[in-house]
Write an enzyme that holds these catalytic residues in place. Sequence first.
Site, PDB file in Angstrom:
ATOM      1  N   GLU A 185      19.976 -56.682  33.422  1.00  8.68           N
ATOM      2  CA  GLU A 185      19.450 -55.653  34.263  1.00  8.68           C
ATOM      3  C   GLU A 185      20.158 -54.319  33.893  1.00  8.68           C
ATOM      4  O   GLU A 185      19.351 -53.204  33.879  1.00  8.68           O
ATOM      5  CB  GLU A 185      19.744 -56.210  35.638  1.00  8.68           C
ATOM      6  CG  GLU A 185      18.707 -57.371  36.022  1.00  8.68           C
ATOM      7  CD  GLU A 185      17.504 -57.239  36.297  1.00  8.68           C
ATOM      8  OE1 GLU A 185      16.947 -56.086  36.191  1.00  8.68           O
ATOM      9  OE2 GLU A 185      17.004 -58.409  36.761  1.00  8.68           O
ATOM     10  N   LYS A 224      18.613 -47.045  40.283  1.00  6.09           N
ATOM     11  CA  LYS A 224      17.713 -47.695  41.189  1.00  6.09           C
ATOM     12  C   LYS A 224      17.592 -46.838  42.481  1.00  6.09           C
ATOM     13  O   LYS A 224      16.410 -46.840  42.985  1.00  6.09           O
ATOM     14  CB  LYS A 224      18.286 -48.986  41.531  1.00  6.09           C
ATOM     15  CG  LYS A 224      17.370 -49.677  42.539  1.00  6.09           C
ATOM     16  CD  LYS A 224      17.414 -51.291  42.167  1.00  6.09           C
ATOM     17  CE  LYS A 224      16.279 -51.834  43.125  1.00  6.09           C
ATOM     18  NZ  LYS A 224      16.117 -53.350  42.941  1.00  6.09           N
ATOM     19  N   GLU A 234       6.728 -49.992  45.825  1.00  3.23           N
ATOM     20  CA  GLU A 234       6.323 -50.402  44.544  1.00  3.23           C
ATOM     21  C   GLU A 234       4.806 -50.065  44.511  1.00  3.23           C
ATOM     22  O   GLU A 234       3.998 -51.059  44.076  1.00  3.23           O
ATOM     23  CB  GLU A 234       6.435 -51.824  44.361  1.00  3.23           C
ATOM     24  CG  GLU A 234       6.504 -52.231  42.966  1.00  3.23           C
ATOM     25  CD  GLU A 234       6.939 -53.664  42.733  1.00  3.23           C
ATOM     26  OE1 GLU A 234       8.302 -53.907  43.184  1.00  3.23           O
ATOM     27  OE2 GLU A 234       6.348 -54.267  41.849  1.00  3.23           O
ATOM     28  N   ARG A 238       8.365 -47.457  41.087  1.00  2.00           N
ATOM     29  CA  ARG A 238       9.068 -48.601  41.281  1.00  2.00           C
ATOM     30  C   ARG A 238       8.741 -49.633  40.276  1.00  2.00           C
ATOM     31  O   ARG A 238       9.578 -50.809  39.891  1.00  2.00           O
ATOM     32  CB  ARG A 238       9.135 -49.053  42.824  1.00  2.00           C
ATOM     33  CG  ARG A 238      10.309 -50.281  42.995  1.00  2.00           C
ATOM     34  CD  ARG A 238      10.518 -50.460  44.742  1.00  2.00           C
ATOM     35  NE  ARG A 238      11.458 -51.694  44.465  1.00  2.00           N
ATOM     36  CZ  ARG A 238      12.107 -51.881  45.694  1.00  2.00           C
ATOM     37  NH1 ARG A 238      11.722 -51.420  46.887  1.00  2.00           N
ATOM     38  NH2 ARG A 238      13.170 -52.820  45.715  1.00  2.00           N
ATOM     39  N   HIS A 245      10.006 -58.058  32.823  1.00  2.00           N
ATOM     40  CA  HIS A 245       9.787 -59.038  33.860  1.00  2.00           C
ATOM     41  C   HIS A 245       8.448 -60.003  33.834  1.00  2.00           C
ATOM     42  O   HIS A 245       8.550 -61.011  34.203  1.00  2.00           O
ATOM     43  CB  HIS A 245       9.879 -58.327  35.271  1.00  2.00           C
ATOM     44  CG  HIS A 245      11.347 -58.002  35.429  1.00  2.00           C
ATOM     45  ND1 HIS A 245      12.241 -57.332  34.920  1.00  2.00           N
ATOM     46  CD2 HIS A 245      12.099 -58.627  36.459  1.00  2.00           C
ATOM     47  CE1 HIS A 245      13.305 -57.226  35.364  1.00  2.00           C
ATOM     48  NE2 HIS A 245      13.490 -57.970  36.553  1.00  2.00           N
ATOM     49  N   HIS A 249       9.526 -63.587  33.593  1.00  2.00           N
ATOM     50  CA  HIS A 249       9.429 -64.383  34.704  1.00  2.00           C
ATOM     51  C   HIS A 249       8.484 -65.612  34.382  1.00  2.00           C
ATOM     52  O   HIS A 249       8.625 -66.617  34.806  1.00  2.00           O
ATOM     53  CB  HIS A 249       8.260 -63.610  35.926  1.00  2.00           C
ATOM     54  CG  HIS A 249       9.035 -62.775  36.698  1.00  2.00           C
ATOM     55  ND1 HIS A 249       8.442 -61.899  37.444  1.00  2.00           N
ATOM     56  CD2 HIS A 249      10.462 -62.820  37.254  1.00  2.00           C
ATOM     57  CE1 HIS A 249       9.318 -61.059  38.106  1.00  2.00           C
ATOM     58  NE2 HIS A 249      10.532 -61.644  38.129  1.00  2.00           N
ATOM     59  N   HIS A 262      17.911 -65.324  35.403  1.00  2.00           N
ATOM     60  CA  HIS A 262      16.905 -64.408  35.358  1.00  2.00           C
ATOM     61  C   HIS A 262      17.225 -63.046  34.533  1.00  2.00           C
ATOM     62  O   HIS A 262      16.370 -62.656  33.718  1.00  2.00           O
ATOM     63  CB  HIS A 262      16.907 -63.709  37.054  1.00  2.00           C
ATOM     64  CG  HIS A 262      15.950 -62.697  37.281  1.00  2.00           C
ATOM     65  ND1 HIS A 262      14.841 -62.663  37.074  1.00  2.00           N
ATOM     66  CD2 HIS A 262      16.510 -61.412  37.267  1.00  2.00           C
ATOM     67  CE1 HIS A 262      14.227 -61.488  37.291  1.00  2.00           C
ATOM     68  NE2 HIS A 262      15.209 -60.628  37.416  1.00  2.00           N
TER      69      HIS A 262
HETATM   70  N1  LIG Z   1      15.905 -58.429  46.286  1.00  2.00           N
HETATM   71  C1  LIG Z   1      15.611 -58.074  44.985  1.00  2.00           C
HETATM   72  O1  LIG Z   1      15.267 -56.755  44.692  1.00  2.00           O
HETATM   73  C2  LIG Z   1      15.970 -59.089  43.948  1.00  2.00           C
HETATM   74  C3  LIG Z   1      16.087 -58.335  42.608  1.00  2.00           C
HETATM   75  C4  LIG Z   1      16.536 -59.265  41.525  1.00  2.00           C
HETATM   76  C5  LIG Z   1      16.614 -60.555  41.817  1.00  2.00           C
HETATM   77  N2  LIG Z   1      16.595 -61.114  43.180  1.00  2.00           N
HETATM   78  C6  LIG Z   1      16.922 -62.464  43.341  1.00  2.00           C
HETATM   79  O2  LIG Z   1      18.374 -62.556  43.318  1.00  2.00           O
HETATM   80  C7  LIG Z   1      18.532 -64.131  42.930  1.00  2.00           C
HETATM   81  C8  LIG Z   1      19.344 -64.131  41.827  1.00  2.00           C
HETATM   82  O3  LIG Z   1      20.885 -63.761  42.355  1.00  2.00           O
HETATM   83  P1  LIG Z   1      22.056 -63.834  41.413  1.00  2.00           P
HETATM   84  O4  LIG Z   1      21.706 -63.924  39.929  1.00  2.00           O
HETATM   85  O5  LIG Z   1      23.193 -62.898  41.874  1.00  2.00           O
HETATM   86  O6  LIG Z   1      22.527 -65.337  41.582  1.00  2.00           O
HETATM   87  P2  LIG Z   1      23.293 -66.067  42.900  1.00  2.00           P
HETATM   88  O7  LIG Z   1      23.353 -65.445  44.072  1.00  2.00           O
HETATM   89  O8  LIG Z   1      22.677 -67.584  42.808  1.00  2.00           O
HETATM   90  O9  LIG Z   1      24.676 -66.167  42.289  1.00  2.00           O
HETATM   91  C9  LIG Z   1      25.136 -66.863  41.247  1.00  2.00           C
HETATM   92  C10 LIG Z   1      26.352 -67.913  41.435  1.00  2.00           C
HETATM   93  O10 LIG Z   1      27.623 -67.104  41.339  1.00  2.00           O
HETATM   94  C11 LIG Z   1      28.414 -67.391  42.564  1.00  2.00           C
HETATM   95  N3  LIG Z   1      29.169 -66.371  42.744  1.00  2.00           N
HETATM   96  C12 LIG Z   1      28.606 -64.991  43.339  1.00  2.00           C
HETATM   97  N4  LIG Z   1      29.645 -64.260  43.362  1.00  2.00           N
HETATM   98  C13 LIG Z   1      30.529 -64.570  42.651  1.00  2.00           C
HETATM   99  C14 LIG Z   1      32.135 -64.265  42.499  1.00  2.00           C
HETATM  100  N5  LIG Z   1      32.244 -62.947  42.602  1.00  2.00           N
HETATM  101  N6  LIG Z   1      32.642 -64.935  41.891  1.00  2.00           N
HETATM  102  C15 LIG Z   1      32.517 -66.234  41.592  1.00  2.00           C
HETATM  103  N7  LIG Z   1      31.116 -66.813  41.940  1.00  2.00           N
HETATM  104  C16 LIG Z   1      30.337 -66.104  42.580  1.00  2.00           C
HETATM  105  C17 LIG Z   1      27.445 -67.833  43.633  1.00  2.00           C
HETATM  106  O11 LIG Z   1      27.878 -68.587  44.683  1.00  2.00           O
HETATM  107  C18 LIG Z   1      26.112 -68.533  42.818  1.00  2.00           C
HETATM  108  O12 LIG Z   1      26.655 -69.984  42.645  1.00  2.00           O
HETATM  109  C19 LIG Z   1      17.177 -64.790  42.719  1.00  2.00           C
HETATM  110  O13 LIG Z   1      16.850 -65.437  43.788  1.00  2.00           O
HETATM  111  C20 LIG Z   1      16.346 -63.402  42.796  1.00  2.00           C
HETATM  112  O14 LIG Z   1      15.170 -63.682  43.126  1.00  2.00           O
HETATM  113  C21 LIG Z   1      16.286 -60.222  44.170  1.00  2.00           C
HETATM  114 ZN   LIG Z   2      15.007 -58.295  37.606  1.00  3.28          ZN
END
Ligand SMILES: NC(=O)c1ccc[n+]([C@@H]2O[C@H](COP(=O)([O-])OP(=O)(O)OC[C@H]3O[C@@H](n4cnc5c(N)ncnc54)[C@H](O)[C@@H]3O)[C@@H](O)[C@H]2O)c1
Ligand SMILES: [Zn+2]
Length: 356
Positions: A185, A224, A234, A238, A245, A249, A262
Amino acid sequence: MKTIQVQLGQRSYPIHIKSGLFKNFPDLLMETNHGQKWIIISQHGLMELFGFELMAKLKEQSFNIDYISVPMGEAAKSMKEFSNVMSQLTEFECDRSTTVLALGGGVVGDLAGFAASTFMRGIEYFQIPTTLLAMVDSSIGGKTGINIAQGKNMIGTFYQPKGVLIDPDFLNTLHRNEVIAGLGEVVKYGAIWDADFLQEISDWLDDIVSFPFEKAVKRSCKIKAEIISLDERESGLRRLLNFGHTIGHALESYLGYGRIRHGEAIAHGMQCSGWISERLNLLSKEDADYLNITINKLPLPKIKNIHGNNLMSFIKMDKKSEKGILNFVVLKGLGKAAISIDVSEKMLQQSLKVLH
Ligand SMILES: NC(=O)c1ccc[n+]([C@@H]2O[C@H](COP(=O)([O-])OP(=O)(O)OC[C@H]3O[C@@H](n4cnc5c(N)ncnc54)[C@H](O)[C@@H]3O)[C@@H](O)[C@H]2O)c1
Ligand SMILES: [Zn+2]
């Protein structure tokens, strides 16, 4: 401390970023403490790492605080867990004055944000992102949501937090592969918005061990925040954040969630989009190669045996394919993204060859 403002009129909010900021969280939250109930929403492992310490610090400052733990992984973004969170908020006797602290990655942030947006028609919340992806992406912009069997993020709201608190030192405990995925990202921000930043990222990736995360997080958040401030919902600009993606996706859905992260999927998606942009004569060969080389510096999982046909059904389902028109994000130069409606199915399929 660097503070970036997301400018949305009355819903504007600050993003505070600094290594070691964790110890200042109570000071930053103090001005919003009026004796109300505070709830940390997080996961057990993250409570052990940071949450219990944060709770203790806030209690010392007389915050009335409890916590709710949700499961790890995408499964937490479900109706069932949403319902559990709602019940627990009620059991803790939360009311409209309650403030939520979403402590975690995108999963926690999306679920906690959605819960905050709906509990008693909306209560305040702060994002405290702990993954790189959450720091640079999901914690900013107010997209919240959960999944249903019919699709990811199908139920959700636009609901901006009160503030975002980022301590890049949290990344010290994050699994390396999660960090690499988040870097996908980060590369995206350079590619779509700021060619100089892309070049810096590319140079930094030559020595990934000394990658300056704090700097990269600040620059990414600034980009961002700028985009969100111009187009919260969006309807235009945006959409450029979706660079990589559409194919990303589709790769996630095709390979199955959990098989590819992701950020990894969108890194591959950006390689394909670079190829398509070159093919449309929007991006020079030199620039497309540069993007590709930069992305190849990330140790990504190899994608094997993908046939274009298999991906197409997922691409068609993608919500960016509106009224039969695919709004595909292309580059008209490094740092200059645009929407193209001229990307054919054939081109999408051909672009996959850059992954082999
Ligand atoms: N709202 C939005 O604009 C937006 C944008 C992009 C992605 N998303 C969403 O985000 C999600 C993915 O998020 P992610 O990639 O952060 O994954 P996640 O939240 O699942 O975190 C990944 C893993 O790392 C662990 N973890 C988190 N922080 C840690 C740390 N500091 N030390 C050790 N372990 C840690 C978590 O417990 C988890 O097991 C998806 O559901 C996606 O749809 C949302
Ligand atoms: Zn993304």
